[in-house]
Design an enzyme around this catalytic site. Structure first.
Site, PDB file in Angstrom:
ATOM      1  CG  ASP A  37     -15.209  -8.766   5.999  1.00  0.00           C
ATOM      2  OD1 ASP A  37     -15.284  -8.529   4.786  1.00  0.00           O
ATOM      3  OD2 ASP A  37     -16.182  -8.673   6.779  1.00  0.00           O
ATOM      4  CB  CYS A  62      -1.004   0.010   1.148  1.00  0.00           C
ATOM      5  SG  CYS A  62      -0.257   0.043   2.793  1.00  0.00           S
ATOM      6  CG  ASP A  71      -6.597   3.181  -1.278  1.00  0.00           C
ATOM      7  OD1 ASP A  71      -5.496   2.823  -1.746  1.00  0.00           O
ATOM      8  OD2 ASP A  71      -7.089   2.661  -0.259  1.00  0.00           O
ATOM      9  CG  HIS A 105      -4.857   0.741   3.508  1.00  0.00           C
ATOM     10  ND1 HIS A 105      -3.983   0.311   2.529  1.00  0.00           N
ATOM     11  CD2 HIS A 105      -5.903   1.299   2.845  1.00  0.00           C
ATOM     12  CE1 HIS A 105      -4.494   0.603   1.334  1.00  0.00           C
ATOM     13  NE2 HIS A 105      -5.644   1.203   1.504  1.00  0.00           N
ATOM     14  CG  ASP A 137     -19.017  -2.132  15.017  1.00  0.00           C
ATOM     15  OD1 ASP A 137     -18.385  -1.082  15.274  1.00  0.00           O
ATOM     16  OD2 ASP A 137     -20.243  -2.254  15.164  1.00  0.00           O
ATOM     17  CG  ASN A 145     -16.243   5.258  10.955  1.00  0.00           C
ATOM     18  OD1 ASN A 145     -16.028   5.730  12.057  1.00  0.00           O
ATOM     19  ND2 ASN A 145     -16.236   5.991   9.850  1.00  0.00           N
TER      20      ASN A 145
END
Length: 695
Positions: A327, A275, A356, A333, A398, A396
């Site tokens: 995921d 990245c 990005d 990143h 969870d 953001n």
């Protein structure tokens, strides 16, 4: 009277480039910024008479047309120009020599232009080519979409050609130097040719060139082209931990070598990047074309593949992390922000925009991402263009921990963490190397009422028909959330490559009952994005805890255990699964980063412009075994041409190496030298050094 003929044209290159803030580009080409006047002197065979006329034509792209605003023909007027399109006026008339001021629109497409002159004399029209020039975005001009009013910020985000990028983990934020090098030889031409290699240009060149007036469009195209997916773009990504057939992404020192290599190979993807390599390279191209830009690091960055604002992480009952589901949460990143207005969304979304280039998810069928307004991310406006749900989730989401049992293919939810994703969002401070935290630009404080309001708003836009359950820890029933034990890994002693890793698993009984636990522990070497490389250690124990007692269980991982499997990331993931009555109670995890030995650079002379300067590298082998295949790679814009590759002799155990080399500064001011030392035991040791070059 003889026919009027142009004898020569003086493009006033040095003056125009100084006034247009393009004097630092190493080529001698005519490089201008849009919306700003420039001057040229035309020398004719005689003076112009009042009946004779001059017209200029500018053209860009393969099929220039007036309707697409990629071609313009306009008179050289003798009066003042007041329009907003292309225009020219005579500024001085010295007999045979005319000084002409030429104006481009502030919304002109950027890129390569040709200019030609048409002379109307005695009823005849003759035409000749005057030359080529390059037109860039203009952050100095208020009418330009990329205008940046603050001079110190403009200096940093447009003109600065070196920087640093934050890497590591929330427990250990590190920093590497990066050579952006946007002024180096051929980098501007390569940056423009990236646009000409894009899928959009190949499908419809005329439309693509016309749309290059818009920084939103250019930024989005570049986010697709810096990665090689879909379009043979600049860099091929690889997170496997095995980099045969290319170079370990950690060894790059900057963008210049990557961009030159891409061109030299006939525009074949350069192998390999991760990245920060994509972001460093995109930053070079954005600054080169005149879009203010900076590099952003997000720690604990979520990669949410199914747009549900949560990331699922799996372990087996023995404490092994599992590569299950798509995921993931990356230790860090890195992406970019470009600075421009959002004519498509309205002025409240102007300013920094996320771009990005790391290929993570497809957008409109292609691996590209952004521009997404940082303000829109903070406000949860996930229905705005472009790629907002993905970027919102990165900071953001969870994090949901699951225990997966392969024997009966069952999974059980263990913990919902609403706080850990999107931490310490960082960028280099203006005018210094220090870290500037920009987390508050991306989100409201964790647990605040604004944060919960924004999260509900984002969820309702992503899943308009769903009914929402609890969204934060305080909304869950108390008994679901209070485990009877707590655990964490504590570091004892130094963490360094070549030494034993000493940790302690701290376990505490939170109840007033006696507890007996079964603890299964593992340690794996990983790549920074969580890719598992190899298990290097495991252990099981039964631990008895009196009411409210805390015990320490030692964890020792020897160099012999991890040496062969440690990647250049120097990361080890330790996990413990603690069970009470065969039910997984607590999952304890910690990623540790081992320090490399120090690489030191020092300047041995006063650095003067265009005078050779001696620099010394110092390195000590900390190991009880020799290191070999040692190579030192050095680069630094304005300090040396290209890069320097020095083969360093093998080092005996504990031996100290001293290597001297010479640099030749070509630009004055504070410049940055970046170095990478690689050998068979240490794949990528980094150093950087600021050098003040005096005239």
């Amino acid at each position: 009277m003889s026919a009027l003929e142009l004898q020569n044209v003086d493009w006033q290159v040095a003056t125009n480039r100084r006034e247009h803030h393009t004097g630092q580009f190493s080529s001698r080409d005519i490089i201008l910024r849009r919306g700003q006047g420039f001057h040229m002197i035309m020398n004719f065979n005689r003076a112009l008479d009042s009946e004779e006329g001059l017209n200029l034509t500018t053209e860009t792209g393969p099929n220039p047309s007036v309707s697409a605003r990629t071609k313009a023909t306009f008179p050289v007027s003798r009066g003042r120009n007041t329009g907003s399109g292309w225009a020219a006026e005579v500024r001085e008339n010295n007999g045979n020599a005319l000084t002409i001021a030429i104006f481009s629109p502030a919304s002109a497409p950027i890129g390569w232009y040709t200019m030609s002159l048409q002379i109307s004399s005695k009823g005849r029209v003759s035409s000749m080519k005057l030359g080529l020039f390059t037109l860039l975005f203009n952050p100095w001009l208020q009418a330009d979409d990329v205008f940046m009013s603050n001079q110190a910020e403009r200096q940093e985000y447009v003109e600065e050609d070196s920087g640093n990028i934050f890497v590591g983990s929330i427990n250990r934020i590190g920093m590497i130097g990066w050579n952006f090098g946007q002024y180096e030889e051929d980098i501007l031409n390569i940056s423009l040719s990236i646009l000409d290699k894009s899928l959009n240009f190949r499908r419809d060149p005329a439309t693509d060139v016309a749309r290059r007036n818009d920084p939103k469009y250019v930024g989005r195209v570049l986010s697709a082209m810096i990665n090689s997916n879909d379009d043979n773009g600049v860099i091929a990504g690889n997170w496997s931990g095995s980099y045969t057939g290319g170079v370990d992404p950690r060894t790059w020192n900057g963008s210049v070598e990557i961009l030159k290599e891409w061109k030299k190979s006939g525009f074949r993807p350069v192998r390999f990047g991760q990245c920060w390599v994509f972001a460093g390279t995109l930053n070079t191209v954005l600054r080169c074309l005149g879009i203010p830009s900076r590099v952003i690091t997000n720690f604990n960055s979520a990669h949410d593949t199914d747009r549900n604002l949560s990331v699922d992480v799996y372990y087996d009952p023995m404490g092994n992390p599992l590569d299950k589901g798509s995921d993931s949460v990356w230790n860090f990143h890195v992406w970019n922000e470009g600075w421009f207005v959002r004519t498509d969304l309205g002025p409240s979304y102007n300013g920094w925009q996320v771009l990005d280039a790391t290929p993570q998810e497809r957008s409109q069928g292609v691996f590209q991402c952004g521009p997404a307004s940082v303000i829109a991310v903070r406000e949860g406006d996930v229905d705005q263009n472009f790629d907002m749900p993905f970027i919102y989730s990165e900071v953001n989401a969870d994090r949901i921990t699951w225990i997966y049992s392969a024997s009966n293919d069952s999974k059980k939810q263990n913990f919902v963490d609403t706080q850990s994703v999107g931490r310490y969002i960082s960028t280099k401070a203006v005018g210094s190397r220090s870290r500037m935290d920009v987390t508050d630009k991306y989100k409201y404080p964790e647990g605040s009422s604004e944060e919960r309001r924004v999260q509900q708003k984002a969820l309702s836009k992503l899943k308009p028909n769903a009914t929402f359950g609890p969204t934060s820890a305080q909304d869950f029933p108390a008994e679901e959330l209070t485990p009877s034990i707590s655990g964490r890994f504590k570091v004892n002693g130094v963490l360094a490559v070549g030494q034993e890793v000493n940790l302690a698993l701290l376990l505490k009984n939170l109840t007033s009952d006696r507890k007996t636990l079964t603890v299964n522990m593992t340690a794996w070497t990983i790549v920074y994005n969580g890719t598992l490389v190899h298990e290097v250690w495991k252990d099981s124990a039964t631990v008895s805890l009196d009411p409210e007692e805390e015990v320490q269980h030692p964890v020792k991982i020897t160099y012999a255990q991890y040496e062969k499997y440690l990647k250049a990331d120097n990361m080890i993931r330790t996990t413990a699964i603690c069970k009470v009555h065969d039910e997984a109670e607590v999952v304890v995890e910690r990623d540790i980063i081992l320090d490399n030995p120090t690489l030191t650079l020092e300047v041995l002379d006063r650095a003067r412009l265009r005078k050779p300067v001696n620099v010394q590298m110092l390195f000590s082998n900390p190991l009880d075994e020799p290191v070999r295949d040692c190579v030192l790679m050095v680069e630094g814009s304005g300090l040396l041409r290209g890069n320097l590759k020095i083969e360093v002799p093998a080092l005996r155990p504990k031996e100290r190496s001293r290597v001297r080399f010479e640099i030749l500064p070509t630009r004055s001011g504070t410049k940055q030298l970046v170095a990478d030392f690689s050998c068979n035991k240490f794949p990528a040791i980094k150093a950087m050094l600021s050098i003040d070059v005096v005239e």
